[in-house]
Design a protein around this motif. Sequence first.
Motif, PDB file in Angstrom:
ATOM      1  N   MET A   1     119.740  56.709   4.270  1.00  0.00           N
ATOM      2  CA  MET A   1     118.523  57.343   4.289  1.00  0.00           C
ATOM      3  C   MET A   1     117.363  56.315   5.031  1.00  0.00           C
ATOM      4  O   MET A   1     117.270  55.171   4.563  1.00  0.00           O
ATOM      5  CB  MET A   1     117.764  57.753   2.919  1.00  0.00           C
ATOM      6  CG  MET A   1     116.432  58.501   3.045  1.00  0.00           C
ATOM      7  SD  MET A   1     116.182  59.557   1.779  1.00  0.00           S
ATOM      8  CE  MET A   1     117.135  61.018   2.287  1.00  0.00           C
ATOM      9  N   LYS A   2     116.744  56.697   5.942  1.00  0.00           N
ATOM     10  CA  LYS A   2     116.154  55.734   6.774  1.00  0.00           C
ATOM     11  C   LYS A   2     114.572  55.753   6.442  1.00  0.00           C
ATOM     12  O   LYS A   2     114.179  56.831   5.664  1.00  0.00           O
ATOM     13  CB  LYS A   2     115.780  56.035   8.169  1.00  0.00           C
ATOM     14  CG  LYS A   2     117.372  56.291   8.837  1.00  0.00           C
ATOM     15  CD  LYS A   2     117.848  54.795   8.971  1.00  0.00           C
ATOM     16  CE  LYS A   2     119.134  54.973   9.845  1.00  0.00           C
ATOM     17  NZ  LYS A   2     120.276  54.355   9.312  1.00  0.00           N
TER      18      LYS A   2
ATOM     19  N   THR B   1     110.389  56.054   5.942  1.00  0.00           N
ATOM     20  CA  THR B   1     109.502  56.976   6.978  1.00  0.00           C
ATOM     21  C   THR B   1     108.413  56.097   7.205  1.00  0.00           C
ATOM     22  O   THR B   1     107.849  55.361   6.493  1.00  0.00           O
ATOM     23  CB  THR B   1     108.953  58.096   5.833  1.00  0.00           C
ATOM     24  OG1 THR B   1     110.154  58.875   5.396  1.00  0.00           O
ATOM     25  CG2 THR B   1     108.140  58.866   6.469  1.00  0.00           C
TER      26      THR B   1
ATOM     27  N   SER C   1     111.093  57.430   0.834  1.00  0.00           N
ATOM     28  CA  SER C   1     111.900  58.533   1.166  1.00  0.00           C
ATOM     29  C   SER C   1     111.553  59.735   0.204  1.00  0.00           C
ATOM     30  O   SER C   1     110.832  59.218  -0.793  1.00  0.00           O
ATOM     31  CB  SER C   1     113.452  58.358   0.983  1.00  0.00           C
ATOM     32  OG  SER C   1     113.759  58.237  -0.333  1.00  0.00           O
TER      33      SER C   1
ATOM     34  N   THR D   1     111.941  58.623  -3.441  1.00  0.00           N
ATOM     35  CA  THR D   1     111.183  57.421  -3.962  1.00  0.00           C
ATOM     36  C   THR D   1     110.766  57.901  -5.531  1.00  0.00           C
ATOM     37  O   THR D   1     110.071  58.789  -5.469  1.00  0.00           O
ATOM     38  CB  THR D   1     110.294  56.851  -3.063  1.00  0.00           C
ATOM     39  OG1 THR D   1     110.866  56.459  -1.982  1.00  0.00           O
ATOM     40  CG2 THR D   1     109.420  55.856  -3.782  1.00  0.00           C
TER      41      THR D   1
ATOM     42  N   ASP E   1     117.769  50.411   3.083  1.00  0.00           N
ATOM     43  CA  ASP E   1     118.676  51.636   2.687  1.00  0.00           C
ATOM     44  C   ASP E   1     119.074  51.149   1.308  1.00  0.00           C
ATOM     45  O   ASP E   1     118.956  52.209   0.673  1.00  0.00           O
ATOM     46  CB  ASP E   1     119.929  51.646   3.636  1.00  0.00           C
ATOM     47  CG  ASP E   1     119.587  52.125   4.807  1.00  0.00           C
ATOM     48  OD1 ASP E   1     118.436  52.683   5.223  1.00  0.00           O
ATOM     49  OD2 ASP E   1     120.202  51.922   6.086  1.00  0.00           O
TER      50      ASP E   1
ATOM     51  N   LEU F   1     116.204  52.044  -1.048  1.00  0.00           N
ATOM     52  CA  LEU F   1     116.131  53.511  -1.237  1.00  0.00           C
ATOM     53  C   LEU F   1     116.958  54.346  -1.723  1.00  0.00           C
ATOM     54  O   LEU F   1     116.501  55.277  -2.343  1.00  0.00           O
ATOM     55  CB  LEU F   1     115.936  53.887   0.492  1.00  0.00           C
ATOM     56  CG  LEU F   1     114.609  53.700   1.233  1.00  0.00           C
ATOM     57  CD1 LEU F   1     114.742  53.939   2.752  1.00  0.00           C
ATOM     58  CD2 LEU F   1     113.246  54.149   0.635  1.00  0.00           C
TER      59      LEU F   1
END
Length: 180
Positions: free
Chosen positions: A1-2, A4, A27, A30, A82, A85
Motif C-alpha cells: 500500500m502506498k 497517501t 493508509s 492506519t 510499506d 503501513l
Amino acid sequence: MKPTAVPSPTVAATAGTVLTGLAPIVSPHTRVLILGSFPGVKSLERQQYYAHPQNQFWKILQALWPDPLLPTGADIYRARCDWLLDRGLGVWDVYGACEREGSLDTAIRSPVVNDIAGLQLPKLAAIAHNGGESFKHARHTRTLGVPVYSLPSTSPANASWSFERKLAAWREVFVAHHLL
C-alpha cells in the motif's frame, strides 16, 4: 500500500527561511498514528522520516517487529514505508512548516500546524506523540476521539532515556492497540 500524500501548507517566507515538512505516511488501514514535531535537517535533505542515523525510530520498530527484518536495499525508504503501513502504523508531524536553524525542537519558530483531522483515517484507534514538542498538541489531537499517548522521543537529543526504556514505552502502546 502506498502512502497517501497530503499537501503541506504553502507559507511565504517572511522573517527567514520557511521549511516545509514531509507528506504523511498513512493508509485507510492506519490504526496508530505516530506524530513527531518536524523533520530534522537530515530528514528534510533526504525527504525521509527519521533519516538521521542516530535516531532510534527505525531501530525501535525493528525491535518491536523483528520478523520480517526491516527492509534494506535500493529503495529502502519506500520499502520501510510499506513495511510500517502493512502493520497499521502511520507517521506524520504536528507541524507542516516552520522556521528553524538546525534540527532541535527548541529552535522551531513560526510553526504552522498540520490538519491532522483532515487525514480522515477510518480505522484510527490511537495517536502517539513522539516527543515533548509534539505532545504539546495533545489537547488538539484528543478532539479526534481516540486515545492519545506521549512517547519518549527517538531523537538522539533524548539521551536521558536508554534504548530499552524507550522500547518498553513504545511496546506498551503497540500492545494496547494490537500492533504486536
